[in-house]
Scaffold this motif. Structure first.
Motif, short mmCIF file in Angstrom:
data_model
loop_
_atom_site.label_atom_id
_atom_site.label_comp_id
_atom_site.label_asym_id
_atom_site.label_seq_id
_atom_site.Cartn_x
_atom_site.Cartn_y
_atom_site.Cartn_z
N VAL A 191 78.98 51.13 76.65
CA VAL A 191 79.69 51.35 77.81
C VAL A 191 81.12 51.05 78.04
O VAL A 191 81.48 49.76 77.30
N SER A 192 81.92 51.63 78.52
CA SER A 192 83.22 51.02 78.94
C SER A 192 83.20 50.78 80.21
O SER A 192 82.98 51.49 81.32
N ALA A 193 83.65 49.25 80.71
CA ALA A 193 83.38 48.98 82.01
C ALA A 193 85.08 48.99 82.65
O ALA A 193 85.96 48.26 82.01
N GLY A 194 85.43 49.50 83.69
CA GLY A 194 86.48 49.33 84.20
C GLY A 194 87.19 47.77 84.54
O GLY A 194 88.48 47.57 84.18
N SER A 195 86.54 46.90 84.96
CA SER A 195 86.98 45.73 85.32
C SER A 195 86.95 44.90 84.09
O SER A 195 86.05 44.91 83.06
N SER A 196 87.36 43.65 84.44
CA SER A 196 87.23 42.41 83.46
C SER A 196 86.02 41.73 83.10
O SER A 196 85.07 42.06 84.11
N GLU A 197 85.51 41.27 82.10
CA GLU A 197 84.21 40.57 82.03
C GLU A 197 84.00 39.47 83.05
O GLU A 197 82.88 39.29 83.51
N GLU A 198 85.09 38.79 83.35
CA GLU A 198 85.17 38.01 84.37
C GLU A 198 84.61 38.26 85.84
O GLU A 198 83.86 37.67 86.44
N GLU A 199 84.78 39.68 86.16
CA GLU A 199 84.48 40.05 87.14
C GLU A 199 83.12 40.34 87.32
O GLU A 199 82.52 40.57 88.39
N TYR A 200 82.55 40.87 85.97
CA TYR A 200 80.93 41.06 85.91
C TYR A 200 80.42 39.62 85.82
O TYR A 200 79.54 39.72 84.87
N GLN A 201 80.49 38.85 86.55
CA GLN A 201 79.70 37.50 86.51
C GLN A 201 79.17 37.22 87.73
O GLN A 201 79.60 37.62 88.82
N THR A 202 78.33 36.38 87.82
CA THR A 202 77.77 35.82 89.11
C THR A 202 78.76 35.17 90.17
O THR A 202 78.68 35.24 91.33
N THR A 203 79.96 34.68 89.49
CA THR A 203 80.78 33.89 90.10
C THR A 203 81.90 34.90 90.38
O THR A 203 83.20 34.86 91.01
N GLY A 204 82.00 36.21 89.74
CA GLY A 204 83.06 37.39 89.83
C GLY A 204 82.71 38.02 91.07
O GLY A 204 82.23 38.20 91.75
N ARG A 205 83.87 39.09 90.98
CA ARG A 205 84.07 40.17 92.09
C ARG A 205 82.66 40.86 92.46
O ARG A 205 82.34 41.02 93.58
N TYR A 206 82.13 40.95 91.51
CA TYR A 206 81.05 41.97 91.65
C TYR A 206 79.66 41.19 91.78
O TYR A 206 78.56 41.54 92.22
N ARG A 207 79.70 39.76 91.62
CA ARG A 207 78.54 38.85 91.70
C ARG A 207 77.42 39.10 90.79
O ARG A 207 76.39 38.74 91.10
N ARG A 208 77.46 39.98 89.86
CA ARG A 208 76.65 40.54 89.01
C ARG A 208 77.13 40.92 87.67
O ARG A 208 77.89 41.36 87.39
N PRO A 209 76.17 40.18 86.68
CA PRO A 209 76.60 40.52 85.25
C PRO A 209 76.13 42.12 84.89
O PRO A 209 75.58 42.55 85.50
N LEU A 210 77.14 42.54 83.91
CA LEU A 210 76.79 43.81 83.58
C LEU A 210 75.48 44.08 82.97
O LEU A 210 74.77 45.10 83.29
N GLU A 211 74.91 43.01 82.52
CA GLU A 211 73.45 43.44 82.03
C GLU A 211 72.51 43.65 83.09
O GLU A 211 71.56 44.35 83.11
N GLU A 212 72.87 42.94 84.30
CA GLU A 212 71.84 43.45 85.48
C GLU A 212 72.28 44.71 85.95
O GLU A 212 71.15 45.49 86.49
N ILE A 213 73.42 45.13 85.96
CA ILE A 213 73.87 46.55 86.68
C ILE A 213 73.27 47.59 85.61
O ILE A 213 72.91 48.48 86.13
#
Length: 184
Positions: free
Chosen positions: A106-128
């Motif tokens: 996959v290509s993800a629009g946002s940075s890896e940091e935003e896909y963390q429990t402390t990031g913008r989405y509060r979910r890691p990409l693995e969970e998504i």
């Protein structure tokens, strides 16, 4: 056996990352079959028997797509719904995905940091991506995780080095998946 990469990008002509990945994959037709759903089915009407036969003719199955609203583009969801049928993919007689090595790219629009429990989405990409993993597991497939390139929102500004490194990393990921085992 060869790897089948199902590509689902509704605007491949505008893509930088997925287009580059596909270009490189197509250079190795002895090991990889690239199947672009939006190219094959511009009208959205799938040939289910053809799709199932394509999967059966390959060892490893990889779904490649950009993250769209924390999921896949719509044609890939439709493909899963129509191709992974009871009696073929799952159920008492549905064994066509059983033990088949599967993965995601996959290509993800946002940075890896935003896909963390402390990031913008509060979910890691693995969970998504867990609905895809769960689908594969439900069908008895041997799910082997995902390759992700983060920060694709800025892909138009992506450096050539960054893009080429991601392509090499993706190809290595695919080779590892293909060499991890054979169908039982």
């Amino acid at each position: 056996m060869k790897t089948l990469v199902i590509v689902a990008h509704p605007h491949m002509e505008k893509s930088v990352i997925n287009k580059r990945w596909v270009e490189e994959l197509r250079k190795d037709p002895d090991h990889v079959t690239v199947h672009d759903l939006y190219e094959a089915y511009p009208d959205g009407v799938l040939d289910v028997a053809r799709e199932q036969a394509l999967i059966e003719a390959h060892g490893t199955l990889v779904l490649q797509f950009p993250i769209y609203w924390f999921s896949s583009p719509p044609l890939l969801k439709q493909w899963l719904d129509e191709v992974f049928l009871y009696g073929w993919a799952y159920g008492s007689k549905g064994d066509k995905l059983k033990n088949r090595i599967t993965a995601l790219a996959v290509s993800a629009g946002s940075s890896e940091e935003e896909y963390q429990t402390t990031g913008r989405y509060r979910r890691p990409l693995e969970e998504i991506l867990s609905p895809f993993a769960t689908t594969f597991l439900y069908c008895g497939a041997d799910y082997r995780s995902f390759y992700a390139l983060y920060g694709a929102e800025n892909e138009m500004e992506a450096s050539t080095l960054w893009l080429e490194q991601s392509t090499r990393d993706y190809l290595s990921f695919l080779k590892e998946r293909a060499s991890e085992g054979t169908l039982s």
